[in-house]
Design an enzyme around this catalytic site. Structure first.
Site, PDB file in Angstrom:
ATOM      1  CG  ASN A 150       0.006  -0.010   2.476  1.00 18.03           C
ATOM      2  OD1 ASN A 150       0.972  -0.451   2.683  1.00 18.03           O
ATOM      3  ND2 ASN A 150      -1.012   0.217   3.547  1.00 18.03           N
ATOM      4  CE  LYS A 151       3.203   1.908   4.464  1.00 14.03           C
ATOM      5  NZ  LYS A 151       3.522   0.686   5.277  1.00 14.03           N
TER       6      LYS A 151
END
Ligand SMILES: *Cc1c(COP(=O)(O)O)cnc(C)c1O
Length: 378
Positions: A191-192
């Protein structure tokens, strides 16, 4: 419901990831050694500059754990930690059986409040124990108050572990996040801003610490011709496959940063006429955020606009939103530990919402989001 689901921050591949993975297969280096790992570490060292020595690991959490280990944090030691964060910042403190002391946020960056930090240090000193480390966070990509916090770290000679899990590409006074701590960490979770499918790096400030980190990350195996161990180690090394994904992703990092910042401008435009909704922004020109996630605070209002209402409407339209991180001092896991501050972070948690901020957000997606947001009041 129509169209694809719009996610908060999905992975966004660049194009060359498969090529580097193919290299790993072709050379049969598919484990924890190989050219992708070496290249990935080197690329990030060059990207960050400022004496950055990078060790590629299996996660950002592992990197924080190793930083604590390298600072010799042990049972009963105090570690000061920002309360407003994801649990991964604080869990490694418990792995070491140390005692977390949680610090509130301040209003301009939502990160560690210098005053609360100093109060906490004084409290620990009164208990007769100097804290072993300060874990700062640059939440949602916003750099913390670097000068003030480093000033306190120097004054009391307490090292900083900089949790820049969310802040690759962010800067303070032109210097990149990931270069401010005695140790810094970055996460490459899915998700980064960019991903290695799962992974992280520890950034230390000299080669000795890099070597030591690698040693702990590979079961603390000593350099002998048989398996020899005298300390506890871990299996924390990044795989050469993941590092291949990371190499491809580093090629598109600059594009990803500008896309996230474009998303921010989009929300800025949408919200400029709302007095009940405020978009979280850089406090001044010293701060450059990668705007990993766009977040808003919703004040009480007569239009019945609430975070719950926005979340519900978005969900009905297949759009993901999230509440802000629930502070650590309010979690059952941690509520027996000390907290310093006025609970600003608790208030932010009550009022805040994260909005879709992925780099693959299309113009269509934005139109859809905008039409929902401008009709909220009616
Ligand atoms: C994602 C994240 C981490 C942990 O990273 P992993 O790679 O998922 O272990 C740590 N701190 C913060 C603030 C994060 O957002």
């Amino acid at each position: 419901m129509q169209g694809e689901k719009i996610w908060l921050s999905p992975p966004h591949l660049g194009g060359n990831e498969l090529k580097y993975i193919q290299d790993a297969f072709d050379t049969n280096w598919i484990s924890q050694y190989g050219s992708n790992i070496d290249a990935f570490e080197k690329i990030i060292e060059d990207h960050l500059g400022y004496n950055s020595f990078v060790t590629a690991l299996s996660s950002g959490t592992a990197a924080i754990h190793l930083a604590l280990r390298l600072l010799d944090v042990k049972e009963g030691d105090f570690v000061l930690c920002q309360s407003f964060t994801f649990v991964a910042s604080a869990n490694p403190v418990l792995y070491q059986k140390a005692i977390p002391v949680f610090i509130d946020s301040e209003a301009s960056t939502w990160n560690m409040c210098p005053n609360a930090l100093e109060d906490a240090i004084k409290y620990c000193l009164e208990q007769g124990k100097k804290p072993k480390a300060i874990i700062t966070v640059s939440l949602y990509g916003m750099p913390f108050m670097v000068d003030e916090i480093i000033g306190i770290s120097k004054k009391y000679e307490i090292p900083i572990i900089e949790d820049s899990a969310e802040a690759l590409g962010s800067k303070y006074k032109g210097k990149p996040c990931g270069t401010f701590g005695d140790f810094s960490i970055i996460s490459f979770n899915g998700n980064k801003i960019i991903t290695t499918s799962g992974g992280g790096i520890l950034i230390s400030r000299n080669q000795q610490y890099k070597d030591k980190a690698l040693y702990f990350a590979t079961q603390a195996k000593e350099d002998k011709d048989y398996y020899s161990h005298s300390e506890v180690g871990y299996n924390y090394r990044m795989s050469n496959i993941s590092a291949g994904i990371g190499r491809g992703q580093m090629e598109v990092l600059e594009d990803r940063i500008s896309k996230r910042r474009e998303n921010h401008s989009f929300y800025n435009e949408v919200f400029k006429n709302y007095d009940e909704i405020s978009l979280f922004k850089e406090p001044n020109n010293d701060f450059f955020s990668n705007y990993w996630l766009n977040t808003v605070i919703i004040e009480e209002n007569d239009y019945e606009v609430t975070k719950e209402k926005i979340k519900k409407i978005f969900l009905e339209n297949s759009i993901e939103t999230r509440y802000l991180w629930k502070p650590m001092h309010l979690q059952a896991l941690f509520n027996k530990y000390k907290f310093f501050g006025n609970n600003l972070c608790g208030i932010l948690f009550d009022k805040g919402l994260c909005l879709p901020s992925g780099t693959n957000l299309s113009d269509n997606d934005k139109d859809k989001i905008k039409s929902l947001l401008i009709n909220l009041r009616y």
